[in-house]
Design a protein around this motif. Sequence first.
Motif, PDB file in Angstrom:
ATOM      1  N   SER A  14      47.646  41.759  33.023  1.00  0.00           N
ATOM      2  CA  SER A  14      46.726  41.026  33.888  1.00  0.00           C
ATOM      3  C   SER A  14      46.001  39.889  33.179  1.00  0.00           C
ATOM      4  O   SER A  14      45.436  39.008  33.833  1.00  0.00           O
ATOM      5  CB  SER A  14      45.699  41.987  34.500  1.00  0.00           C
ATOM      6  OG  SER A  14      44.946  42.630  33.488  1.00  0.00           O
ATOM      7  N   SER A  15      46.009  39.887  31.850  1.00  0.00           N
ATOM      8  CA  SER A  15      45.297  38.848  31.104  1.00  0.00           C
ATOM      9  C   SER A  15      45.827  38.798  29.679  1.00  0.00           C
ATOM     10  O   SER A  15      46.646  39.620  29.271  1.00  0.00           O
ATOM     11  CB  SER A  15      43.785  39.118  31.104  1.00  0.00           C
ATOM     12  OG  SER A  15      43.506  40.345  30.454  1.00  0.00           O
ATOM     13  N   ALA A  36      48.793  47.023  34.843  1.00  0.00           N
ATOM     14  CA  ALA A  36      47.445  46.941  34.273  1.00  0.00           C
ATOM     15  C   ALA A  36      46.514  47.719  35.186  1.00  0.00           C
ATOM     16  O   ALA A  36      46.907  48.170  36.261  1.00  0.00           O
ATOM     17  CB  ALA A  36      46.986  45.490  34.131  1.00  0.00           C
ATOM     18  N   ARG A  37      45.262  47.858  34.763  1.00  0.00           N
ATOM     19  CA  ARG A  37      44.291  48.588  35.590  1.00  0.00           C
ATOM     20  C   ARG A  37      43.860  47.767  36.803  1.00  0.00           C
ATOM     21  O   ARG A  37      43.675  48.314  37.876  1.00  0.00           O
ATOM     22  CB  ARG A  37      43.054  48.948  34.764  1.00  0.00           C
ATOM     23  CG  ARG A  37      43.288  50.007  33.705  1.00  0.00           C
ATOM     24  CD  ARG A  37      41.988  50.311  32.978  1.00  0.00           C
ATOM     25  NE  ARG A  37      41.439  49.109  32.349  1.00  0.00           N
ATOM     26  CZ  ARG A  37      40.190  48.991  31.910  1.00  0.00           C
ATOM     27  NH1 ARG A  37      39.345  50.001  32.044  1.00  0.00           N
ATOM     28  NH2 ARG A  37      39.773  47.885  31.347  1.00  0.00           N
ATOM     29  N   ARG A  38      43.690  46.456  36.620  1.00  0.00           N
ATOM     30  CA  ARG A  38      43.115  45.609  37.663  1.00  0.00           C
ATOM     31  C   ARG A  38      44.172  45.125  38.637  1.00  0.00           C
ATOM     32  O   ARG A  38      44.893  44.154  38.388  1.00  0.00           O
ATOM     33  CB  ARG A  38      42.408  44.416  37.028  1.00  0.00           C
ATOM     34  CG  ARG A  38      41.151  44.745  36.254  1.00  0.00           C
ATOM     35  CD  ARG A  38      39.972  44.999  37.184  1.00  0.00           C
ATOM     36  NE  ARG A  38      39.740  43.860  38.066  1.00  0.00           N
ATOM     37  CZ  ARG A  38      39.005  42.793  37.748  1.00  0.00           C
ATOM     38  NH1 ARG A  38      38.436  42.717  36.553  1.00  0.00           N
ATOM     39  NH2 ARG A  38      38.826  41.815  38.603  1.00  0.00           N
ATOM     40  N   GLY A  39      44.285  45.805  39.771  1.00  0.00           N
ATOM     41  CA  GLY A  39      45.279  45.427  40.762  1.00  0.00           C
ATOM     42  C   GLY A  39      45.056  44.059  41.348  1.00  0.00           C
ATOM     43  O   GLY A  39      46.018  43.343  41.666  1.00  0.00           O
ATOM     44  N   ASP A  40      43.780  43.630  41.483  1.00  0.00           N
ATOM     45  CA  ASP A  40      43.509  42.317  42.061  1.00  0.00           C
ATOM     46  C   ASP A  40      44.025  41.202  41.165  1.00  0.00           C
ATOM     47  O   ASP A  40      44.622  40.219  41.644  1.00  0.00           O
ATOM     48  CB  ASP A  40      42.018  42.148  42.342  1.00  0.00           C
ATOM     49  CG  ASP A  40      41.143  42.389  41.111  1.00  0.00           C
ATOM     50  OD1 ASP A  40      41.604  43.056  40.158  1.00  0.00           O
ATOM     51  OD2 ASP A  40      39.994  41.913  41.098  1.00  0.00           O
ATOM     52  N   LEU A  41      43.833  41.359  39.855  1.00  0.00           N
ATOM     53  CA  LEU A  41      44.341  40.349  38.917  1.00  0.00           C
ATOM     54  C   LEU A  41      45.862  40.343  38.895  1.00  0.00           C
ATOM     55  O   LEU A  41      46.497  39.274  38.821  1.00  0.00           O
ATOM     56  CB  LEU A  41      43.796  40.603  37.520  1.00  0.00           C
ATOM     57  CG  LEU A  41      42.282  40.459  37.338  1.00  0.00           C
ATOM     58  CD1 LEU A  41      41.888  40.744  35.891  1.00  0.00           C
ATOM     59  CD2 LEU A  41      41.829  39.061  37.743  1.00  0.00           C
ATOM     60  N   ASP A  43      47.838  41.173  41.385  1.00  0.00           N
ATOM     61  CA  ASP A  43      48.297  40.577  42.642  1.00  0.00           C
ATOM     62  C   ASP A  43      48.249  39.055  42.570  1.00  0.00           C
ATOM     63  O   ASP A  43      49.188  38.369  43.006  1.00  0.00           O
ATOM     64  CB  ASP A  43      47.431  41.056  43.810  1.00  0.00           C
ATOM     65  CG  ASP A  43      47.702  42.508  44.195  1.00  0.00           C
ATOM     66  OD1 ASP A  43      48.802  43.007  43.894  1.00  0.00           O
ATOM     67  OD2 ASP A  43      46.813  43.133  44.793  1.00  0.00           O
ATOM     68  N   ALA A  61      49.427  48.967  39.617  1.00  0.00           N
ATOM     69  CA  ALA A  61      48.061  49.109  39.124  1.00  0.00           C
ATOM     70  C   ALA A  61      47.899  50.526  38.575  1.00  0.00           C
ATOM     71  O   ALA A  61      47.985  51.500  39.324  1.00  0.00           O
ATOM     72  CB  ALA A  61      47.064  48.843  40.235  1.00  0.00           C
ATOM     73  N   ASP A  63      45.964  52.911  35.193  1.00  0.00           N
ATOM     74  CA  ASP A  63      45.227  53.097  33.949  1.00  0.00           C
ATOM     75  C   ASP A  63      46.075  53.995  33.057  1.00  0.00           C
ATOM     76  O   ASP A  63      46.237  55.190  33.334  1.00  0.00           O
ATOM     77  CB  ASP A  63      43.875  53.743  34.243  1.00  0.00           C
ATOM     78  CG  ASP A  63      43.029  53.968  32.993  1.00  0.00           C
ATOM     79  OD1 ASP A  63      43.565  53.811  31.872  1.00  0.00           O
ATOM     80  OD2 ASP A  63      41.848  54.320  33.136  1.00  0.00           O
TER      81      ASP A  63
END
Length: 259
Positions: A14-15, A36-41, A43, A61, A63
């Motif tokens: 995600s980053s 990654a953990r952050r599904g919004d990132l 997506d 998504a 963890d």
Amino acid sequence: MRQAYRSALVTGASSGIGESFARLLARRGTSLVIVARRGDLLDALARDLVERYRVAVEVVAADLTDPGQRAAVEDRLRADPVDLLVNNAGFGAFGAFADTGLDDQLRQIELNVTALVRLTHAALPGMLERGRGGVLNVASMAGYTPSPGSATYGATKAYVTAFSESLHAEVAGRGVHVTALCPGFTRTDEETPPNLLWLRREDVAHAGLAAVEAGRAQCVPGAQYKAALPALRLMPRPLLRAAANRMWRQAAATQSGSA
């Protein structure tokens, strides 16, 4: 002989360096599973990669410190194999070991070591059966030196390097490559020009992909870190520990003064 990967799963995508891995692979036409953990990132990244490069991108998504969520990723690797696994997810906690929470220490081991081993074990048998594939494990230069202030992190990265080199030897000649990527300080939040100390995340990702494609056991990106590695190996350990301790005390004093 260099391999071309048709599909890849990238953790920590995600980053930072993980995002750079995903972008470089998508640019080459590789279909992706990004984790990654952050599904919004994830997506948002997936939409951008599909629009730019017209590749298939699956978002997971999860963890990877959570056994149940991690098991879902392992099952995904077994059920629908990929050509390349990039074990990039990891984190480090800064502070004296005795003064920081045990949970943070154990989470580092869970993510940096346990998740990496389990995902590799899920992916590698299928690669060997097909006679092609690659596993790129992100380690660190911290694995070669004493790491006061980040003792658990440094130890996990030493494990990743040793584990990867051993697997590289085990699978040699079977069409599968296992590589340890060992970057030094890397800017993960912005693409600034490299300097004497800091590397760009895109350069690190590019070097890692080139190394696993070429079948190299280890990759140390950046001329400055390539030059430093032989010195670290040759330096007497007491001197290395003393130097690391001075750096740790200076960093701790700076952090305390800015608090």
